[in-house]
Design an enzyme around this catalytic site. Structure first.
Site, PDB file in Angstrom:
ATOM      1  N   ASP A 184       2.549   0.417   2.130  1.00  0.00           N
ATOM      2  CA  ASP A 184       2.059  -0.922   1.842  1.00  0.00           C
ATOM      3  C   ASP A 184       2.055  -1.672   3.184  1.00  0.00           C
ATOM      4  OD1 ASP A 184       1.820  -3.570   0.620  1.00  0.00           O
ATOM      5  OD2 ASP A 184       3.972  -3.746   1.056  1.00  0.00           O
TER       6      ASP A 184
ATOM      7  N   ASP B 111       1.910  -5.774   3.844  1.00  0.00           N
ATOM      8  CA  ASP B 111       2.732  -6.993   3.854  1.00  0.00           C
ATOM      9  C   ASP B 111       4.159  -6.715   3.397  1.00  0.00           C
ATOM     10  OD1 ASP B 111       0.980  -8.876   4.748  1.00  0.00           O
ATOM     11  OD2 ASP B 111       0.418  -9.613   2.770  1.00  0.00           O
TER      12      ASP B 111
ATOM     13  N   SER C 267      -0.411 -16.265  -3.862  1.00  0.00           N
ATOM     14  CA  SER C 267      -1.580 -15.952  -4.689  1.00  0.00           C
ATOM     15  C   SER C 267      -1.278 -14.804  -5.652  1.00  0.00           C
ATOM     16  CB  SER C 267      -2.731 -15.531  -3.770  1.00  0.00           C
ATOM     17  OG  SER C 267      -2.407 -14.318  -3.116  1.00  0.00           O
TER      18      SER C 267
ATOM     19  N   ARG D   6     -13.526 -10.717  -3.338  1.00  0.00           N
ATOM     20  CA  ARG D   6     -13.436  -9.508  -2.503  1.00  0.00           C
ATOM     21  C   ARG D   6     -14.208  -8.371  -3.161  1.00  0.00           C
ATOM     22  NH1 ARG D   6      -6.911  -9.693  -1.521  1.00  0.00           N
ATOM     23  NH2 ARG D   6      -6.842 -11.647  -0.350  1.00  0.00           N
TER      24      ARG D   6
ATOM     25  N   ARG E  64       1.417 -11.711   6.480  1.00  0.00           N
ATOM     26  CA  ARG E  64       0.400 -12.335   7.324  1.00  0.00           C
ATOM     27  C   ARG E  64       0.784 -12.387   8.807  1.00  0.00           C
ATOM     28  NH1 ARG E  64      -2.579 -11.416   4.665  1.00  0.00           N
ATOM     29  NH2 ARG E  64      -3.680 -11.100   6.566  1.00  0.00           N
TER      30      ARG E  64
ATOM     31  N   PHE F 210       4.403   3.202  -6.740  1.00  0.00           N
ATOM     32  CA  PHE F 210       5.800   3.573  -6.491  1.00  0.00           C
ATOM     33  C   PHE F 210       6.333   4.430  -7.640  1.00  0.00           C
ATOM     34  CE2 PHE F 210      10.285   2.498  -7.331  1.00  0.00           C
ATOM     35  CZ  PHE F 210      10.876   2.899  -6.133  1.00  0.00           C
TER      36      PHE F 210
HETATM   37  O1  M1P Z   1      -0.801  -7.453   0.435  1.00  0.00           O
HETATM   38  C1  M1P Z   1      -0.134  -8.283  -0.444  1.00  0.00           C
HETATM   39  C2  M1P Z   1      -0.926  -9.522  -0.787  1.00  0.00           C
HETATM   40  O2  M1P Z   1      -1.169 -10.263   0.397  1.00  0.00           O
HETATM   41  C3  M1P Z   1      -1.800 -11.491   0.209  1.00  0.00           C
HETATM   42  O3  M1P Z   1      -0.997 -12.294  -0.641  1.00  0.00           O
HETATM   43  P1  M1P Z   1      -0.560 -13.797  -0.273  1.00  0.00           P
HETATM   44  O4  M1P Z   1      -1.673 -14.425   0.470  1.00  0.00           O
HETATM   45  O5  M1P Z   1      -0.294 -14.396  -1.618  1.00  0.00           O
HETATM   46  O6  M1P Z   1       0.700 -13.685   0.553  1.00  0.00           O
HETATM   47  C4  M1P Z   1      -3.140 -11.322  -0.465  1.00  0.00           C
HETATM   48  O7  M1P Z   1      -4.049 -10.757   0.453  1.00  0.00           O
HETATM   49  C5  M1P Z   1      -3.022 -10.460  -1.706  1.00  0.00           C
HETATM   50  O8  M1P Z   1      -4.309 -10.105  -2.162  1.00  0.00           O
HETATM   51  C6  M1P Z   1      -2.261  -9.191  -1.435  1.00  0.00           C
HETATM   52  O9  M1P Z   1      -2.042  -8.487  -2.633  1.00  0.00           O
END
Ligand code: M1P
Length: 257
Positions: free
Chosen positions: A18, A20, A188, A132, A27, A230
């Site tokens: 994964d 994030d 989100s 998307r 981000r 998972f």
């Molecule tokens: O990769 C995990 C999530 O990352 C973003 O979530 P958020 O902006 O809420 O932190 C989004 O790109 C989401 O689509 C994605 O699942």
């Protein structure tokens, strides 16, 4: 039999990550140590990323210099695999809008925008719905929130359950849409056809018949967007707390000799 494309790897096993919270903080960019660890891993195993975000965002997070991030991984899966690359080459795929159709999609968007308009949050920013290829991403605060605003929203959401409640309402309102709602990040949630979660990527790698597929993710609990892949019988799951934890597991269990 794993194909000759991966003849140089001593282990005919795939490690999928994964993005994030697993390879980088939400981000933010992956650390130089993470990149070095992945490069060492790739000498021994086949490696890939599988993120919920779109490809542009994943590239921002995983790319540091002029290198092409898709050359650093054997497989690249954005939007849960709806945008897919193998050894830098794009693979054919499907789209969310083809699946749902314009009429149904319009009803969903209109409902969400009304719902968010009525939501009393301390602050709102822009881009409440992001369209998307393989999903829509819906954010009550808006995707233009800064890093600090994200952190504040996440805390408040944990207390007030804005996202959780909105998902319940959407499930009730659109029971026949065949959609799954999943909270993957801080501000989100994603909406995509049932089955188009991260396990979608497993179907794409099936032709290689890897001896093992390891998956590393931080949202592996039920309701998190790593849960399905998972807990899928085709994978060996590794739940990580953060990117440092990913590095620790890789060093202890995969890169020891
Ligand atoms: O990769 C995990 C999530 O990352 C973003 O979530 P958020 O902006 O809420 O932190 C989004 O790109 C989401 O689509 C994605 O699942």
């Amino acid at each position: 039999m794993v194909s000759s494309a991966f003849a140089d790897r001593p282990n005919k096993k795939l490690c999928l990550f994964d993005v994030d919270g697993t390879l980088s903080l939400a981000r933010q960019s992956a650390s130089p140590e993470m990149k070095a660890t992945l490069a060492a891993l790739r000498k021994k195993y086949v490696i890939g990323f599988v993120g919920g975000s779109d490809l542009m965002k994943i590239i921002e997070q995983l790319q540091s210099g002029t290198e092409n991030v898709l050359d650093e991984f054997d497989y690249g899966f954005a939007e849960n695999g709806l945008t897919a690359f193998k050894l830098g080459k794009k693979l054919p795929t499907h789209t969310f809008i083809e699946f749902l159709g314009e009429e149904k999609y319009k009803k969903l968007v209109n409902f969400c925008l009304h719902y968010i308009a009525d939501l009393d949050l301390p602050i709102k920013r822009g881009t409440f719905i992001e369209f998307r290829r393989g999903m829509v991403n819906i954010s009550p605060i808006g995707r233009n929130a800064s890093i600090e605003e994200r952190i504040e929203f996440e805390k408040l959401d944990l207390k007030n359950g804005y996202r959780r409640k909105m998902i319940e309402v959407l499930k009730e309102k659109f029971p026949d849409y065949g959609l799954k709602f999943s909270i993957g990040g801080q501000i989100s949630f994603d909406a995509f056809p049932v089955g188009w979660d991260k396990t979608f990527a497993l179907g794409i790698v099936a032709d290689e018949q890897f001896e093992e597929i390891h998956f590393f993710g931080d949202k592996t609990y039920e309701g998190g967007n790593d849960y399905e892949i998972f807990s899928d019988p085709r994978t060996i799951g590794h739940a990580v707390k953060n990117p440092e934890d990913t590095i620790r597991i890789l060093k202890e269990e995969f890169l020891r000799d």
